[in-house]
Motif scaffolding. Sequence first.
Motif, PDB file in Angstrom:
ATOM      1  N   LEU A   1      -0.912 -13.427   7.390  1.00 45.90           N
ATOM      2  CA  LEU A   1      -0.624 -12.026   7.092  1.00 45.90           C
ATOM      3  C   LEU A   1      -0.080 -11.863   5.686  1.00 45.90           C
ATOM      4  CD1 LEU A   1      -1.130 -11.716  10.134  1.00 45.90           C
ATOM      5  CD2 LEU A   1       0.788 -10.110  10.214  1.00 45.90           C
ATOM      6  N   THR A   2       0.509 -12.910   5.133  1.00 44.12           N
ATOM      7  CA  THR A   2       1.024 -12.820   3.762  1.00 44.12           C
ATOM      8  C   THR A   2      -0.107 -12.779   2.729  1.00 44.12           C
ATOM      9  OG1 THR A   2       1.185 -15.244   3.576  1.00 44.12           O
ATOM     10  CG2 THR A   2       3.123 -14.065   4.416  1.00 44.12           C
ATOM     11  N   GLN A   3      -1.303 -13.124   3.130  1.00 44.17           N
ATOM     12  CA  GLN A   3      -2.447 -13.086   2.219  1.00 44.17           C
ATOM     13  C   GLN A   3      -3.141 -11.720   2.222  1.00 44.17           C
ATOM     14  OE1 GLN A   3      -4.053 -16.984   4.120  1.00 44.17           O
ATOM     15  NE2 GLN A   3      -5.024 -16.868   2.112  1.00 44.17           N
ATOM     16  N   LEU A   4      -2.738 -10.839   3.116  1.00 40.34           N
ATOM     17  CA  LEU A   4      -3.437  -9.571   3.298  1.00 40.34           C
ATOM     18  C   LEU A   4      -2.691  -8.429   2.629  1.00 40.34           C
ATOM     19  CD1 LEU A   4      -4.324  -9.972   7.077  1.00 40.34           C
ATOM     20  CD2 LEU A   4      -5.802 -10.422   5.114  1.00 40.34           C
ATOM     21  N   VAL A   5      -3.442  -7.510   2.028  1.00 41.75           N
ATOM     22  CA  VAL A   5      -2.864  -6.294   1.457  1.00 41.75           C
ATOM     23  C   VAL A   5      -3.646  -5.097   1.997  1.00 41.75           C
ATOM     24  CG1 VAL A   5      -2.073  -7.434  -0.641  1.00 41.75           C
ATOM     25  CG2 VAL A   5      -4.340  -6.408  -0.592  1.00 41.75           C
ATOM     26  N   MET A   6      -2.971  -3.967   2.091  1.00 43.86           N
ATOM     27  CA  MET A   6      -3.611  -2.755   2.610  1.00 43.86           C
ATOM     28  C   MET A   6      -4.710  -2.285   1.661  1.00 43.86           C
ATOM     29  SD  MET A   6      -2.161  -1.875   5.515  1.00 43.86           S
ATOM     30  CE  MET A   6      -2.112  -0.105   5.774  1.00 43.86           C
ATOM     31  N   GLY A   7      -5.745  -1.673   2.227  1.00 36.88           N
ATOM     32  CA  GLY A   7      -6.877  -1.225   1.431  1.00 36.88           C
ATOM     33  C   GLY A   7      -6.544  -0.046   0.535  1.00 36.88           C
ATOM     34  N   ARG A   8      -7.139  -0.034  -0.638  1.00 36.52           N
ATOM     35  CA  ARG A   8      -6.925   1.065  -1.579  1.00 36.52           C
ATOM     36  C   ARG A   8      -7.695   2.323  -1.189  1.00 36.52           C
ATOM     37  NH1 ARG A   8      -8.879  -1.870  -6.857  1.00 36.52           N
ATOM     38  NH2 ARG A   8     -10.001  -3.098  -5.304  1.00 36.52           N
ATOM     39  N   TYR A   9      -8.733   2.169  -0.373  1.00 39.72           N
ATOM     40  CA  TYR A   9      -9.639   3.282  -0.135  1.00 39.72           C
ATOM     41  C   TYR A   9      -9.515   3.870   1.261  1.00 39.72           C
ATOM     42  CZ  TYR A   9     -11.724   1.271  -4.309  1.00 39.72           C
ATOM     43  OH  TYR A   9     -11.925   0.789  -5.568  1.00 39.72           O
ATOM     44  N   ARG A  10      -8.471   3.494   1.975  1.00 36.40           N
ATOM     45  CA  ARG A  10      -8.361   3.986   3.346  1.00 36.40           C
ATOM     46  C   ARG A  10      -8.108   5.491   3.348  1.00 36.40           C
ATOM     47  NH1 ARG A  10      -3.469   1.830   1.926  1.00 36.40           N
ATOM     48  NH2 ARG A  10      -1.611   3.038   2.472  1.00 36.40           N
ATOM     49  N   PRO A  11      -8.792   6.251   4.228  1.00 35.44           N
ATOM     50  CA  PRO A  11      -8.509   7.679   4.336  1.00 35.44           C
ATOM     51  C   PRO A  11      -7.219   7.960   5.090  1.00 35.44           C
ATOM     52  CG  PRO A  11     -10.236   7.058   5.875  1.00 35.44           C
ATOM     53  CD  PRO A  11      -9.940   5.843   5.038  1.00 35.44           C
ATOM     54  N   ARG A  12      -6.799   7.008   5.923  1.00 27.49           N
ATOM     55  CA  ARG A  12      -5.595   7.217   6.733  1.00 27.49           C
ATOM     56  C   ARG A  12      -4.358   6.977   5.877  1.00 27.49           C
ATOM     57  NH1 ARG A  12      -5.482   6.947  12.028  1.00 27.49           N
ATOM     58  NH2 ARG A  12      -7.427   5.791  12.023  1.00 27.49           N
ATOM     59  N   GLN A  13      -3.535   8.011   5.743  1.00 30.19           N
ATOM     60  CA  GLN A  13      -2.316   7.887   4.959  1.00 30.19           C
ATOM     61  C   GLN A  13      -1.072   7.750   5.828  1.00 30.19           C
ATOM     62  OE1 GLN A  13      -2.577   7.535   1.645  1.00 30.19           O
ATOM     63  NE2 GLN A  13      -4.789   7.707   1.976  1.00 30.19           N
ATOM     64  N   ARG A  14      -1.218   7.959   7.108  1.00 29.92           N
ATOM     65  CA  ARG A  14      -0.069   7.854   8.014  1.00 29.92           C
ATOM     66  C   ARG A  14      -0.515   7.079   9.248  1.00 29.92           C
ATOM     67  NH1 ARG A  14      -0.627  11.104  12.378  1.00 29.92           N
ATOM     68  NH2 ARG A  14      -2.461  12.441  12.305  1.00 29.92           N
ATOM     69  N   PHE A  15       0.422   6.443   9.904  1.00 26.96           N
ATOM     70  CA  PHE A  15       0.131   5.663  11.102  1.00 26.96           C
ATOM     71  C   PHE A  15       1.148   6.058  12.170  1.00 26.96           C
ATOM     72  CE2 PHE A  15      -1.619   3.316   7.581  1.00 26.96           C
ATOM     73  CZ  PHE A  15      -2.845   2.870   8.064  1.00 26.96           C
ATOM     74  N   ASP A  16       0.667   6.601  13.261  1.00 27.33           N
ATOM     75  CA  ASP A  16       1.540   7.082  14.326  1.00 27.33           C
ATOM     76  C   ASP A  16       2.291   5.913  14.963  1.00 27.33           C
ATOM     77  OD1 ASP A  16       1.632   7.781  17.550  1.00 27.33           O
ATOM     78  OD2 ASP A  16       2.188   9.450  16.242  1.00 27.33           O
ATOM     79  N   ALA A  17       3.614   6.035  15.038  1.00 22.97           N
ATOM     80  CA  ALA A  17       4.444   4.938  15.539  1.00 22.97           C
ATOM     81  C   ALA A  17       4.143   4.627  17.003  1.00 22.97           C
ATOM     82  CB  ALA A  17       5.927   5.286  15.356  1.00 22.97           C
ATOM     83  N   ALA A  18       3.960   5.675  17.819  1.00 23.02           N
ATOM     84  CA  ALA A  18       3.689   5.450  19.242  1.00 23.02           C
ATOM     85  C   ALA A  18       2.350   4.745  19.439  1.00 23.02           C
ATOM     86  CB  ALA A  18       3.711   6.782  19.985  1.00 23.02           C
TER      87      ALA A  18
END
Length: 329
Positions: free
Chosen positions: A32-49
């Motif tokens: 997981l330390t090798q992974l970074v979030m995508g620059r082009y994702r349309p999702r800007q929020r992630f629901d906690a539930a």
Amino acid sequence: MTLPLSSPASPRPATPPAPTAGGPAVTLHLSLTQLVMGRYRPRQRFDAAALDALARSLASHGVAQPLLVRPLEGGEPGEGRYEIVAGERRYLAAQQLGLTHLPAVVRRLSDEAALELSLVENLQREDLNELEQAEGVLRLLALRLGREVGGVRSLLYRMDNEAKHKVTQQVLGSEDARTVERVFAELGTLSWASFVSTRLPLFSLPPDVLEALRAGVLSAAGARLLGRLRDPADRAPLLAEVWDAPPGDAELRRRVLTVLGASRSQLPAAQPPAAQPGPPAARLTAWAHTLLGGRRWRSPARQARAQALLEELAQLLCAEEDDDAPVTP
């Protein structure tokens, strides 16, 4: 096939080199330390539930689908780093569980290909809000058409006006229009015409309302309601409540209508057009503009009274025509 989870106690072997450009995709177990979030994702929020539920599913059933990633340049010597193209929620849920590795399909992708894959994968999900969906669709169309997002909006509005026969047809039937139709057919969520009528108007909302919608504290329906309050001073108290403890759409609608009613009660009463000399037709035209421009037809009593007056006017006009008719001896 469900792939097993990697627990913190089970180290993985060193990561093999990423596939070469143009070569086949390779499935690896990446830290997981090798992974970074995508620059082009349309999702800007992630629901906690939703993330909690996904984490429980991963803990119980493992990873049903590997992430899609692409190698990044510029990492530390000996450390390959990868950008997530699809699978951000699985990545965040794995972090929440304290996992160390995840299965991932590694592909060499251009910026354009990464953007398109990320958009298509996310837009086919049902939990994007309407603004995220609209922004993602516009970016996908911009990519396919080779235009800026502003140019895509102009094209869509032009197509809509032509379809409604408001302007001369110049775009419908063109290759750009066919590209738009293909994109919406691929997504399978709504037609381009519905997108123009229900999604594009969101971008005309006030910036403070858009901010709340993008953050997920306000639904699209609630944003449209608050957008009816054009005065920022009228919106500010309601927006403060939305950020603190979002009310339901029904309650928000009641509050907005209350504010609108109070604002209208402070306006001077509408005055009838001045009685100017001239033919009756000109005076009727002035009255028509006044009546049609207002909101006077919501009252059943007003509607009934107006209907009676119109019938009386019609009888008067017919009587005047009879007066002008030649007299039969």
